[in-house]
Motif scaffolding. Sequence first.
Motif, PDB file in Angstrom:
ATOM      1  N   ILE A 145      42.152  37.074  50.427  1.00  0.00           N
ATOM      2  CA  ILE A 145      42.647  37.071  51.698  1.00  0.00           C
ATOM      3  C   ILE A 145      41.318  38.862  51.709  1.00  0.00           C
ATOM      4  O   ILE A 145      41.970  39.232  51.723  1.00  0.00           O
ATOM      5  N   PRO A 146      40.455  38.404  51.945  1.00  0.00           N
ATOM      6  CA  PRO A 146      39.696  38.984  52.608  1.00  0.00           C
ATOM      7  C   PRO A 146      39.405  39.761  53.589  1.00  0.00           C
ATOM      8  O   PRO A 146      38.318  40.165  54.276  1.00  0.00           O
ATOM      9  N   VAL A 147      40.849  40.670  54.093  1.00  0.00           N
ATOM     10  CA  VAL A 147      41.230  41.232  54.837  1.00  0.00           C
ATOM     11  C   VAL A 147      41.415  42.611  54.725  1.00  0.00           C
ATOM     12  O   VAL A 147      42.824  42.886  54.114  1.00  0.00           O
ATOM     13  N   PHE A 181      41.581  48.611  50.753  1.00  0.00           N
ATOM     14  CA  PHE A 181      40.932  47.330  49.312  1.00  0.00           C
ATOM     15  C   PHE A 181      40.209  46.714  50.308  1.00  0.00           C
ATOM     16  O   PHE A 181      40.393  46.073  51.229  1.00  0.00           O
ATOM     17  N   PRO A 182      39.768  46.166  49.188  1.00  0.00           N
ATOM     18  CA  PRO A 182      39.413  44.509  49.566  1.00  0.00           C
ATOM     19  C   PRO A 182      40.267  43.748  49.028  1.00  0.00           C
ATOM     20  O   PRO A 182      39.187  42.393  49.064  1.00  0.00           O
ATOM     21  N   GLY A 183      40.423  43.823  50.405  1.00  0.00           N
ATOM     22  CA  GLY A 183      42.135  42.524  50.769  1.00  0.00           C
ATOM     23  C   GLY A 183      42.838  43.382  51.210  1.00  0.00           C
ATOM     24  O   GLY A 183      43.181  44.242  51.045  1.00  0.00           O
ATOM     25  N   ALA A 184      44.046  42.220  51.177  1.00  0.00           N
ATOM     26  CA  ALA A 184      45.258  41.842  52.039  1.00  0.00           C
ATOM     27  C   ALA A 184      46.161  42.984  51.008  1.00  0.00           C
ATOM     28  O   ALA A 184      45.835  42.462  50.491  1.00  0.00           O
ATOM     29  N   VAL A 185      46.914  43.523  51.614  1.00  0.00           N
ATOM     30  CA  VAL A 185      47.998  45.199  50.973  1.00  0.00           C
ATOM     31  C   VAL A 185      49.061  43.624  50.829  1.00  0.00           C
ATOM     32  O   VAL A 185      49.993  44.289  52.292  1.00  0.00           O
ATOM     33  N   LEU A 186      49.604  43.794  49.695  1.00  0.00           N
ATOM     34  CA  LEU A 186      51.270  42.698  49.799  1.00  0.00           C
ATOM     35  C   LEU A 186      52.007  43.520  49.149  1.00  0.00           C
ATOM     36  O   LEU A 186      53.604  43.351  49.900  1.00  0.00           O
ATOM     37  N   TYR A 187      51.882  45.028  49.004  1.00  0.00           N
ATOM     38  CA  TYR A 187      53.499  45.099  48.299  1.00  0.00           C
ATOM     39  C   TYR A 187      52.681  46.790  48.336  1.00  0.00           C
ATOM     40  O   TYR A 187      51.790  46.736  47.204  1.00  0.00           O
TER      41      TYR A 187
END
Length: 91
Positions: free
Chosen positions: A17-19, A29-35
């Motif tokens: 998820i490149p947001v 971060f180079p992507g979505a933080v999920l946890y």
Amino acid sequence: KVQDDTVTVLAWFTPRIPVSTGPMGYTGFPGAVLYVNIDDGQTTISATNIIMGRTSEEELEFPNDGDEMGREEYETLVKEKTAEMRRRWGR
């Protein structure tokens, strides 16, 4: 994993998820933080649902009011709000 004087934070992200987004300011971060795990589980934040796809215009709510601004005024506002957030979050 980042450690400072008082808090240890472990953040998991996905580059699929490149947001650069995440909860409570855990971004960059180079992507979505999920946890996010703060102080060995004292606080945890976890994504529970992700819906991928495009949103139709019918699903969006467009504002009916507000003021238009030019590019220069917008850039000034962004600088002011960025400084305000840095002061608020101590960065």
